[in-house]
Design an enzyme around this catalytic site. Structure first.
Site, PDB file in Angstrom:
ATOM      1  N   LYS A  57       0.684  -1.201  -0.553  1.00  0.00           N
ATOM      2  CA  LYS A  57       0.383   0.318   0.086  1.00  0.00           C
ATOM      3  C   LYS A  57       0.815   1.166  -0.607  1.00  0.00           C
ATOM      4  O   LYS A  57       0.540   2.411  -0.729  1.00  0.00           O
ATOM      5  CB  LYS A  57      -0.805  -0.129   1.092  1.00  0.00           C
ATOM      6  CG  LYS A  57      -1.466   1.240   1.444  1.00  0.00           C
ATOM      7  CD  LYS A  57      -2.237   1.586   2.346  1.00  0.00           C
ATOM      8  CE  LYS A  57      -1.336   1.599   4.197  1.00  0.00           C
ATOM      9  NZ  LYS A  57      -1.372   2.802   4.449  1.00  0.00           N
ATOM     10  N   ASN A  58       2.153   1.723   0.942  1.00  0.00           N
ATOM     11  CA  ASN A  58       2.776   2.341   1.094  1.00  0.00           C
ATOM     12  C   ASN A  58       3.904   2.723  -0.033  1.00  0.00           C
ATOM     13  O   ASN A  58       3.727   4.819  -0.554  1.00  0.00           O
ATOM     14  CB  ASN A  58       3.193   2.858   2.557  1.00  0.00           C
ATOM     15  CG  ASN A  58       2.459   2.755   3.488  1.00  0.00           C
ATOM     16  OD1 ASN A  58       1.012   3.253   3.151  1.00  0.00           O
ATOM     17  ND2 ASN A  58       3.104   2.480   4.602  1.00  0.00           N
ATOM     18  N   CYS A 105      -3.047  12.449  13.160  1.00  0.00           N
ATOM     19  CA  CYS A 105      -4.223  11.596  13.101  1.00  0.00           C
ATOM     20  C   CYS A 105      -4.041  10.383  14.651  1.00  0.00           C
ATOM     21  O   CYS A 105      -3.236  11.171  15.515  1.00  0.00           O
ATOM     22  CB  CYS A 105      -3.307  11.333  12.085  1.00  0.00           C
ATOM     23  SG  CYS A 105      -2.151   9.863  12.213  1.00  0.00           S
ATOM     24  N   ARG A 123       1.871  14.751  12.964  1.00  0.00           N
ATOM     25  CA  ARG A 123       2.174  14.528  11.931  1.00  0.00           C
ATOM     26  C   ARG A 123       2.593  15.981  11.175  1.00  0.00           C
ATOM     27  O   ARG A 123       2.099  16.149  10.733  1.00  0.00           O
ATOM     28  CB  ARG A 123       1.025  13.705  10.890  1.00  0.00           C
ATOM     29  CG  ARG A 123       0.600  11.916  12.085  1.00  0.00           C
ATOM     30  CD  ARG A 123       1.256  11.184  12.087  1.00  0.00           C
ATOM     31  NE  ARG A 123       1.785  10.367  10.411  1.00  0.00           N
ATOM     32  CZ  ARG A 123       0.717   9.465  10.169  1.00  0.00           C
ATOM     33  NH1 ARG A 123       0.329   9.024  10.983  1.00  0.00           N
ATOM     34  NH2 ARG A 123       1.544   8.875   9.535  1.00  0.00           N
ATOM     35  N   ASP A 147       4.806  -0.184  11.711  1.00  0.00           N
ATOM     36  CA  ASP A 147       3.505  -0.306  11.555  1.00  0.00           C
ATOM     37  C   ASP A 147       3.562  -1.675  12.526  1.00  0.00           C
ATOM     38  O   ASP A 147       1.903  -2.290  11.751  1.00  0.00           O
ATOM     39  CB  ASP A 147       3.423  -0.640   9.871  1.00  0.00           C
ATOM     40  CG  ASP A 147       3.368   1.315   9.387  1.00  0.00           C
ATOM     41  OD1 ASP A 147       3.075   1.898  10.869  1.00  0.00           O
ATOM     42  OD2 ASP A 147       3.273   1.548   8.479  1.00  0.00           O
ATOM     43  N   ARG A 191      -8.813   0.196   5.009  1.00  0.00           N
ATOM     44  CA  ARG A 191      -7.806   0.817   4.195  1.00  0.00           C
ATOM     45  C   ARG A 191      -6.586   0.598   4.025  1.00  0.00           C
ATOM     46  O   ARG A 191      -6.159   1.129   3.247  1.00  0.00           O
ATOM     47  CB  ARG A 191      -6.983   2.625   5.326  1.00  0.00           C
ATOM     48  CG  ARG A 191      -8.162   3.383   5.701  1.00  0.00           C
ATOM     49  CD  ARG A 191      -7.474   4.681   7.016  1.00  0.00           C
ATOM     50  NE  ARG A 191      -6.383   4.443   6.630  1.00  0.00           N
ATOM     51  CZ  ARG A 191      -5.564   5.118   6.720  1.00  0.00           C
ATOM     52  NH1 ARG A 191      -5.390   5.542   8.487  1.00  0.00           N
ATOM     53  NH2 ARG A 191      -4.180   5.127   6.487  1.00  0.00           N
TER      54      ARG A 191
HETATM   55  C1  UD1 Z   1       4.864   6.136   6.494  1.00  0.00           C
HETATM   56  C2  UD1 Z   1       3.632   5.470   6.807  1.00  0.00           C
HETATM   57  C3  UD1 Z   1       3.290   4.896   7.846  1.00  0.00           C
HETATM   58  C4  UD1 Z   1       4.459   4.159   9.043  1.00  0.00           C
HETATM   59  C5  UD1 Z   1       5.471   5.558   8.787  1.00  0.00           C
HETATM   60  C6  UD1 Z   1       6.658   5.343   9.265  1.00  0.00           C
HETATM   61  C7  UD1 Z   1       2.690   5.924   4.587  1.00  0.00           C
HETATM   62  C8  UD1 Z   1       1.905   6.105   4.247  1.00  0.00           C
HETATM   63  N1  UD1 Z   1       2.724   6.027   5.910  1.00  0.00           N
HETATM   64  O1  UD1 Z   1       4.204   7.608   7.328  1.00  0.00           O
HETATM   65  O2  UD1 Z   1       2.376   3.611   7.103  1.00  0.00           O
HETATM   66  O3  UD1 Z   1       4.094   4.190  10.275  1.00  0.00           O
HETATM   67  O4  UD1 Z   1       5.251   5.972   7.504  1.00  0.00           O
HETATM   68  O5  UD1 Z   1       7.688   4.197   8.713  1.00  0.00           O
HETATM   69  O6  UD1 Z   1       3.503   5.338   3.952  1.00  0.00           O
HETATM   70  N2  UD1 Z   1       8.280  13.313  10.657  1.00  0.00           N
HETATM   71  C9  UD1 Z   1       8.195  14.750  10.849  1.00  0.00           C
HETATM   72  N3  UD1 Z   1       8.433  16.078   9.995  1.00  0.00           N
HETATM   73  C10 UD1 Z   1       8.132  15.948   8.494  1.00  0.00           C
HETATM   74  C11 UD1 Z   1       7.736  14.304   8.260  1.00  0.00           C
HETATM   75  C12 UD1 Z   1       7.716  13.389   9.063  1.00  0.00           C
HETATM   76  O7  UD1 Z   1       9.096  14.882  12.216  1.00  0.00           O
HETATM   77  O8  UD1 Z   1       8.891  16.513   8.025  1.00  0.00           O
HETATM   78  C13 UD1 Z   1       8.428  12.604  11.860  1.00  0.00           C
HETATM   79  C14 UD1 Z   1       6.775  12.275  12.503  1.00  0.00           C
HETATM   80  O9  UD1 Z   1       6.498  12.786  12.812  1.00  0.00           O
HETATM   81  C15 UD1 Z   1       7.488  10.464  12.842  1.00  0.00           C
HETATM   82  C16 UD1 Z   1       9.068  10.620  11.899  1.00  0.00           C
HETATM   83  O10 UD1 Z   1       9.385  11.661  11.772  1.00  0.00           O
HETATM   84  O11 UD1 Z   1       7.206  10.646  13.996  1.00  0.00           O
HETATM   85  C17 UD1 Z   1       8.726   9.760  10.518  1.00  0.00           C
HETATM   86  O12 UD1 Z   1       7.491   9.958   9.947  1.00  0.00           O
HETATM   87  P1  UD1 Z   1       7.540   9.531   8.323  1.00  0.00           P
HETATM   88  O13 UD1 Z   1       8.154   8.033   7.781  1.00  0.00           O
HETATM   89  O14 UD1 Z   1       7.340  11.039   7.664  1.00  0.00           O
HETATM   90  O15 UD1 Z   1       6.224   8.757   8.133  1.00  0.00           O
HETATM   91  P2  UD1 Z   1       4.709   9.486   7.327  1.00  0.00           P
HETATM   92  O16 UD1 Z   1       5.507   8.636   5.173  1.00  0.00           O
HETATM   93  O17 UD1 Z   1       3.920  10.042   7.153  1.00  0.00           O
END
Ligand code: UD1
Length: 457
Positions: free
Chosen positions: A49-50, A144, A149, A332, A424
């Site tokens: 999915k991701n 969320c 996030r 996850d 989802r």
């Molecule tokens: C993706 C996955 C999600 C998974 C996560 C971590 C998708 C659609 N979702 O989410 O299922 O749990 O990776 O493996 O692929 N952060 C910041 N600033 C940013 C972006 C992230 O501080 O601009 C922090 C987040 O709050 C979190 C960490 O970085 O603590 C990791 O987040 P991130 O890897 O970005 O997760 P997603 O891409 O949202």
């Protein structure tokens, strides 16, 4: 739409009827589970999915037709495709898992709030639209169920490439005349920011270097997909990704990698139910951190080229685990391992280091008899002999799946509400579990519940 009618027992008038059903969710539906059967047999894992979310968005970066195979038929991918159709992208489903995408008629660069509310990953359209059209407006995603996030690293990356980024009326508006390659150091390892910036940089002038990049398999899959469209990306899967800008991208045919988290969920379901399950169509290397923990707690794990078999014939032991970016143990999979350790002898400690609020489901698990104390980002788990069935609610996607696993091992009947979260990201979850001998049904009415109770005795 025959497959869908069969799948959920409902007939749709046309594609838009089907999509509005998917978008509105299915809040009335529940899973009813009678626990106690060991899961035994083989299960086929679908596309990741991701990876699919980023790859579908990236498909709009060419005017030529792109064919993507192994797209999971889940709510998130369907909503993203609807967001893409809302700006003029033509999407044709060739079969349940293959889509043909043509973005030559895009007539709008604004992605409305409705889509972002349903699926955060619509924000991949920011990077994709900015990269191709030098402009995008996408509703700002909120927090969320698993915590805040932020998207500061996405914004930092776009700005480093020369884009103006501002937030107005709940929209992130980004535009520029020219994108220029740059050196970008990510302050946190972020899957989303790495992929979004990669898309924005693919047609920038010169070279972009992303340092402290995420190394998840889906980051590599997106890079491979973009390279198959003519991009020049090197180093995906390491800390440093180098992207040399190209003038344009072309059409391609591409198959998405198997879903590491779906596979891991079935592996833990085998462990919890004392079963013997072969998960097929996987890349065992992507599952190493999961296999390692299953071995530690006393399961047998056999790997072959594209399958992993998990046998749980002995009592489960305890372990400690901390979630980390890939190749560490995935956040996850944290709820699934916690549910498993809840039934393992001794005391286990699970530390969540990626999201700050990812233990909300523990209250539900406690209602099933678990003995877990959460302190900040740590869960201290004293294994209990068994769970007992209860009426519970899925708080989010992965925790929902973990609670299903708990129900499969519990004494008596468990009902799980809000399964729209689970749907989802898991295609045909209850059907795949049924195929392994689980007693689980998707029910919508009291009458169906009565029928289920009669069936399971
Ligand atoms: C993706 C996955 C999600 C998974 C996560 C971590 C998708 C659609 N979702 O989410 O299922 O749990 O990776 O493996 O692929 N952060 C910041 N600033 C940013 C972006 C992230 O501080 O601009 C922090 C987040 O709050 C979190 C960490 O970085 O603590 C990791 O987040 P991130 O890897 O970005 O997760 P997603 O891409 O949202």
């Amino acid at each position: 739409m025959d497959f869908t009618a069969q799948k959920i027992g409902r007939v749709f008038f046309d594609y838009s009827d089907y999509i509005s059903f998917i978008i509105q969710g299915t809040t009335m539906e529940q899973y009813a589970i009678k626990g106690g059967n060991p899961l035994v047999g083989e299960v086929e894992i679908g596309g990741a999915k991701n990876a699919a979310l980023a790859i579908l968005a990236a498909a709009i970066m060419t005017d030529e037709t792109v064919v993507i195979e192994n797209v999971p038929d889940v709510r998130d991918t369907n909503v993203l495709m609807q967001a893409m159709e809302s700006i003029g992208v033509i999407i044709q489903r060739i079969d349940r898992h293959t889509v043909k995408i043509n973005a030559s008629q895009i007539n709008d660069l604004i992605i409305e709030d409705d889509y972002i509310k349903k699926i955060r990953a619509s924000y991949y359209l920011l990077g994709a639209l900015l990269g191709k059209y030098r402009k995008a407006e996408v509703a700002l995603p909120g927090g969320c169920n698993i915590g805040l996030r932020p998207i500061d690293q996405h914004i930092k990356g776009f700005r480093a490439l020369g884009a103006d980024v501002r937030i107005e009326h709940g929209l992130i508006i980004t535009e520029t005349k020219q994108l220029r390659g740059n050196h970008i150091y990510m302050d946190v390892v972020s899957v989303g920011a790495t992929m979004n910036v990669m898309m924005a940089a693919v047609m920038a002038d010169g070279q972009t270097v992303i340092e402290n990049a995420a190394k998840e398999p889906h980051v590599v899959d997106l890079a491979n997909f973009l390279n198959s469209m003519g991009a020049n990306i090197k180093g995906a899967g390491t800390d440093v990704v180098k992207i040399r800008g190209v003038a344009k991208l072309h059409g391609t045919e591409y198959g998405i990698i198997p879903d590491q988290i779906e596979a891991g969920t079935f592996m833990f379901a085998a462990a919890v139910t004392k079963g013997d399950v072969t998960v097929k169509n996987v890349i065992p290397k992507h599952l190493e951190s999961i296999s390692a923990k299953l071995l530690e707690i006393g399961c047998e794990v056999e790997e072959s080229d594209d399958a992993v078999r998990v046998v749980a014939s002995k009592p489960l032991g305890h372990t400690h685990v901390k979630t980390l970016p890939y190749p560490g143990f995935p956040t996850d999979m944290q709820p699934q391992i916690t549910v498993t350790l809840g039934l393992s002898a001794g005391t286990s400690i699970v530390t969540e280091s990626i999201f700050e609020n990812r233990f909300k489901y523990v209250d539900e698990l406690t209602r099933m008899g678990a003995n877990i104390k959460v302190e900040g980002n740590t869960a201290i788990i004293d294994g209990v002999g068994k769970y007992t069935g209860a009426s519970i609610t899925a708080p989010d996607l992965r925790a929902g799946a973990a609670l299903v696993i708990a129900g499969l091992s519990a004494d008596g009947i468990t009902t799980i509400d809000d399964i729209k979260y689970i749907e989802r990201g898991y295609e045909d979850f209850h059907l795949k579990l049924q195929g392994l001998g689980a007693q689980i049904d998707r029910i919508a009415t009291d009458r169906e519940m009565q029928k289920f109770k009669l069936k399971v005795g």
